[in-house]
Design an enzyme around this catalytic site. Structure first.
Site, short mmCIF file in Angstrom:
data_model
loop_
_atom_site.label_atom_id
_atom_site.label_comp_id
_atom_site.label_asym_id
_atom_site.label_seq_id
_atom_site.Cartn_x
_atom_site.Cartn_y
_atom_site.Cartn_z
N ASN A 1 0.86 -1.18 0.00
CA ASN A 1 0.00 0.00 0.00
C ASN A 1 0.90 1.24 0.00
O ASN A 1 1.46 1.59 1.02
CB ASN A 1 -0.89 -0.03 1.25
CG ASN A 1 -1.74 1.22 1.38
OD1 ASN A 1 -1.81 2.04 0.47
ND2 ASN A 1 -2.38 1.37 2.54
N TRP A 2 1.04 1.85 -1.17
CA TRP A 2 1.97 2.99 -1.30
C TRP A 2 1.41 4.26 -0.68
O TRP A 2 2.14 5.25 -0.53
CB TRP A 2 2.30 3.24 -2.78
CG TRP A 2 3.02 2.12 -3.45
CD1 TRP A 2 3.48 0.96 -2.87
CD2 TRP A 2 3.38 2.04 -4.84
NE1 TRP A 2 4.09 0.17 -3.82
CE2 TRP A 2 4.05 0.81 -5.03
CE3 TRP A 2 3.20 2.89 -5.94
CZ2 TRP A 2 4.54 0.40 -6.27
CZ3 TRP A 2 3.70 2.49 -7.18
CH2 TRP A 2 4.36 1.26 -7.34
N LYS A 3 0.12 4.28 -0.37
CA LYS A 3 -0.54 5.47 0.18
C LYS A 3 -0.26 6.68 -0.72
O LYS A 3 -0.11 6.52 -1.92
CB LYS A 3 -0.10 5.71 1.64
CG LYS A 3 -0.26 4.43 2.47
CD LYS A 3 -0.14 4.65 3.95
CE LYS A 3 -0.30 3.30 4.64
NZ LYS A 3 -0.33 3.40 6.10
N HIS B 1 -9.86 1.06 4.84
CA HIS B 1 -8.58 1.33 5.50
C HIS B 1 -8.80 2.33 6.63
O HIS B 1 -9.59 3.27 6.49
CB HIS B 1 -7.55 1.87 4.50
CG HIS B 1 -6.16 1.88 5.06
ND1 HIS B 1 -5.75 2.85 5.96
CD2 HIS B 1 -5.12 1.03 4.91
CE1 HIS B 1 -4.50 2.59 6.31
NE2 HIS B 1 -4.09 1.50 5.68
N GLU C 1 -7.16 4.78 7.67
CA GLU C 1 -6.92 6.19 7.33
C GLU C 1 -8.16 6.80 6.67
O GLU C 1 -8.45 7.98 6.86
CB GLU C 1 -5.67 6.32 6.45
CG GLU C 1 -4.41 6.12 7.28
CD GLU C 1 -3.22 5.55 6.54
OE1 GLU C 1 -3.21 5.59 5.29
OE2 GLU C 1 -2.29 5.05 7.21
N GLU D 1 -5.61 -4.84 10.42
CA GLU D 1 -4.59 -3.81 10.61
C GLU D 1 -4.91 -3.02 11.89
O GLU D 1 -5.69 -2.06 11.85
CB GLU D 1 -4.59 -2.83 9.43
CG GLU D 1 -4.25 -3.47 8.10
CD GLU D 1 -3.71 -2.43 7.13
OE1 GLU D 1 -2.58 -2.61 6.65
OE2 GLU D 1 -4.39 -1.42 6.88
N GLY E 1 2.18 2.40 10.71
CA GLY E 1 3.14 3.49 10.60
C GLY E 1 3.82 3.87 11.90
O GLY E 1 4.47 4.91 11.99
N SER F 1 3.13 -1.94 10.40
CA SER F 1 4.57 -2.04 10.68
C SER F 1 5.14 -3.43 10.39
O SER F 1 6.01 -3.91 11.12
CB SER F 1 4.87 -1.61 12.11
OG SER F 1 4.50 -0.25 12.29
N GLY G 1 2.80 -1.13 4.27
CA GLY G 1 2.82 0.29 3.93
C GLY G 1 4.25 0.75 3.68
O GLY G 1 4.81 0.53 2.61
P1 PGA Z 1 2.61 0.39 7.59
O1 PGA Z 1 1.16 0.57 6.90
O2 PGA Z 1 3.19 -0.91 7.06
O3 PGA Z 1 3.41 1.59 7.14
O4 PGA Z 1 2.40 0.33 9.05
C1 PGA Z 1 0.29 -0.51 6.67
C2 PGA Z 1 -1.00 -0.03 6.07
O5 PGA Z 1 -1.52 1.01 6.47
O6 PGA Z 1 -1.56 -0.67 5.16
#
Ligand code: PGA
Length: 253
Positions: A11-13, A97, A99, A169, A175, A215, A236
């Site tokens: 997931n490149w966001k 997600h 976010e 998640e 993150g 993470s 991520g």
């Molecule tokens: P992260 O993000 O690996 O940077 O913790 C995972 C995600 O939000 O899909």
């Protein structure tokens, strides 16, 4: 050993520019490493077409979108529909997600609509769920995730649910550098699988891939992926670095 094939998804966001996308895809394509799992990348919308071209060239990476509209078409300025995504060759879409739940107030019924609309347009949803820290501290994580499942995922029909991939998640792990332990991940993944079995059937529950995200890095992926009910990862930060992402891929088999 279960029969489910592992998945490593990146997931490149809202990261990378076109040059960085090019470099990352070249590095993934050029690597001679064999992939024993399915590999999916989720770039920002504006790079989807380019990434699909790259992925088709290499032939071993699938492409997903990070979001989609909850309706097929019409006057929804700024939205991109599942039909449009499928039209350009997108195969997967992230839905729910944290976010998007937190920053864009996406609620259970909106997420359920997105699930239905993407399935109706041949996109496979990756349904994300997971509890915030305060809920984990109160020991209420199972109840919290159950509600996310019941109010969104379980609105799908029996013939639809098999197309979905689930990603657990925990919000406190995203993150932060603080991943769930293998025990915490396994506990939640088994719980999710049991819920699916109760709501649909054991056969369906045993087939559904449940990914861990939060993470997940080269240093912890092996331990997490070794859990019986963890079928790979949604990555991520580490998916932006070719070496790290390839390293995680090598641990998924
Ligand atoms: P992260 O993000 O690996 O940077 O913790 C995972 C995600 O939000 O899909």
């Amino acid at each position: 050993m279960n029969r489910r094939k592992k998945i490593v998804a990146g997931n490149w966001k809202m990261n990378l520019n076109s040059q960085q996308v090019l470099k990352l895809m070249q590095a993934l394509n050029r690597s001679e490493q064999e992939f024993d799992c399915d590999v999916i990348v989720f770039p920002p919308f504006v790079y989807l077409v380019d990434v699909i071209d790259f992925a088709n060239g290499g032939g071993r990476i699938s492409v997903g979108a990070q979001n989609c509209a909850a309706t097929e078409n019409g006057a929804y300025t700024g939205e991109v529909s599942p039909a449009q995504l499928a039209d350009i060759g997108v195969e997967y879409v992230l839905i729910g997600h944290s976010e998007r739940r937190i920053y864009y107030n996406e609620n259970h019924s909106f997420i359920a609509d997105k699930l239905k609309c993407s399935l109706a347009n041949n996109l496979r949803p990756v349904f994300c769920c997971g509890e915030p820290q305060i809920v984990r501290e109160a020991g209420e994580q199972l109840t919290y995730v159950k509600q996310q499942l019941v109010e969104s995922l379980f609105t799908l029909k029996t013939e639809e649910i098999g197309q979905v991939i689930v990603a657990y998640e925990p919000v406190w792990a995203i993150g932060t550098g603080l991943n769930a332990s293998a025990e915490q991940a396994q506990e939640m993944h088994t719980f999710i699988r049991h819920q699916i079995a109760e709501h649909y059937s054991l056969a369906i529950a045993n087939e559904i891939q449940i990914l861990y995200g939060g993470s997940c890095k080269p240093g912890n992926a092996a331990e997490l992926f070794a859990c019986h009910d963890v079928d790979g990862g949604l990555i991520g930060g580490a998916s932006l670095i070719a070496e790290d992402f390839l390293n995680i891929i090598s641990l998924a088999h």
